[in-house]
Enzyme design. Sequence first.
Site, PDB file in Angstrom:
ATOM      1  N   ARG A 101      21.378 -41.999 -20.631  1.00 11.34           N
ATOM      2  CA  ARG A 101      22.535 -41.110 -20.731  1.00 11.34           C
ATOM      3  C   ARG A 101      23.639 -41.852 -21.480  1.00 11.34           C
ATOM      4  NH1 ARG A 101      26.876 -42.769 -17.748  1.00 11.34           N
ATOM      5  NH2 ARG A 101      26.613 -43.721 -15.699  1.00 11.34           N
ATOM      6  N   ASN A 103      27.421 -43.298 -21.907  1.00 13.37           N
ATOM      7  CA  ASN A 103      28.449 -43.829 -21.027  1.00 13.37           C
ATOM      8  C   ASN A 103      29.781 -43.717 -21.770  1.00 13.37           C
ATOM      9  OD1 ASN A 103      29.082 -44.829 -18.422  1.00 13.37           O
ATOM     10  ND2 ASN A 103      29.397 -46.859 -19.289  1.00 13.37           N
ATOM     11  N   GLU A 121      21.188 -45.172 -13.685  1.00 17.04           N
ATOM     12  CA  GLU A 121      21.229 -46.204 -12.654  1.00 17.04           C
ATOM     13  C   GLU A 121      20.388 -45.821 -11.429  1.00 17.04           C
ATOM     14  OE1 GLU A 121      25.670 -47.984 -12.950  1.00 17.04           O
ATOM     15  OE2 GLU A 121      25.512 -45.809 -12.766  1.00 17.04           O
ATOM     16  N   ASN A 154      30.126 -49.860 -22.746  1.00 13.81           N
ATOM     17  CA  ASN A 154      31.342 -49.550 -22.020  1.00 13.81           C
ATOM     18  C   ASN A 154      32.585 -49.647 -22.892  1.00 13.81           C
ATOM     19  OD1 ASN A 154      32.327 -48.530 -19.574  1.00 13.81           O
ATOM     20  ND2 ASN A 154      31.006 -49.901 -18.418  1.00 13.81           N
ATOM     21  N   ASP A 204      34.617 -53.002 -17.334  1.00 11.02           N
ATOM     22  CA  ASP A 204      34.276 -51.582 -17.492  1.00 11.02           C
ATOM     23  C   ASP A 204      35.082 -51.001 -18.652  1.00 11.02           C
ATOM     24  OD1 ASP A 204      33.526 -48.886 -17.011  1.00 11.02           O
ATOM     25  OD2 ASP A 204      33.392 -49.215 -14.862  1.00 11.02           O
TER      26      ASP A 204
END
Length: 299
Positions: A101, A103, A121, A154, A204
């Site tokens: 997917r 992010n 995940e 990220n 992140d």
Amino acid sequence: MSSVKIESVVLDSTRCGESPVWEEKSNSLLYVDIPSKKIFRWNSLTKQVQDFTVDSTVSSVAIRQSGGYVATVGTRFCALNWEDRSSSDLCSVDKDKKNNRFNDGKIDPAGRYFAGTMAEEIAPAVLERHQGALYVLFPSGNVEKYVDHVDISNGLDWSMDHKIFYYIDSLSYSVDAFDYDLHTGKIANRRSVYKMEKEEHIPDGMCIDTEGKLWVACYNGGRVIRLDPETGTRLQTVKLPTEKTTSCCFGGKDYSELYVTSARDGLDPDKLSRQPEAGRIFKITGLGVKGVAPHAFAG
């Protein structure tokens, strides 16, 4: 130094809030809740929250120059019409990787949509390694793969002079830089500009301030940190009342407010009881710095 103040501005918790983006014209904060498949728009004046449900995980949202928004949904780049809550696919990636997917994603200074993928995940930050990639959707509709063998694609942003692209692959525990060509969108010469300290945990989402310093949300670290990418040093730490801080952006009328998203997913009942604000959207004021307005997708 003015005193730093932290308040939660949206009381409804997200499972995994991400991708905060300030929309100046509506005085609103856009953000997503990845597993809930929802995009939100919080109006800072009325305090009302509107939402838009899509058909798969939604991991980033951005403003579109021609109106409406663009988002990364599942493994697709999509265009969104907020008024009638409709979406249309622009293109898809990772067709050979059924378990992937998108992010995080962000628009570059020339209106291209940079966004990366990861494997789904098993538990937060537990996943099949090296399955992701960093992609760029050009305003023409073409999509190119820029970086391969990524764990969790990220945080991303660009230097004030538009000559450096900053990027985080979370499980490398590093903030990286590339040389960046504004005219072509090409990136080259990857290097690390900051290595995470143990207590900072997982890097992140990320944004830049007008002084060229980076703000990184530390997942499991319950903080955002301000870094100097030129010296590789941490300049400031702001701790939040929940450990799963996910991303950040500047907003408000003069871009002096830092908005931080967070997550509830992955916290056991004991931790949730001790972190009642987990999953909320936070506003940090009094930092004494300003951010820059987000760029809009030119396609």
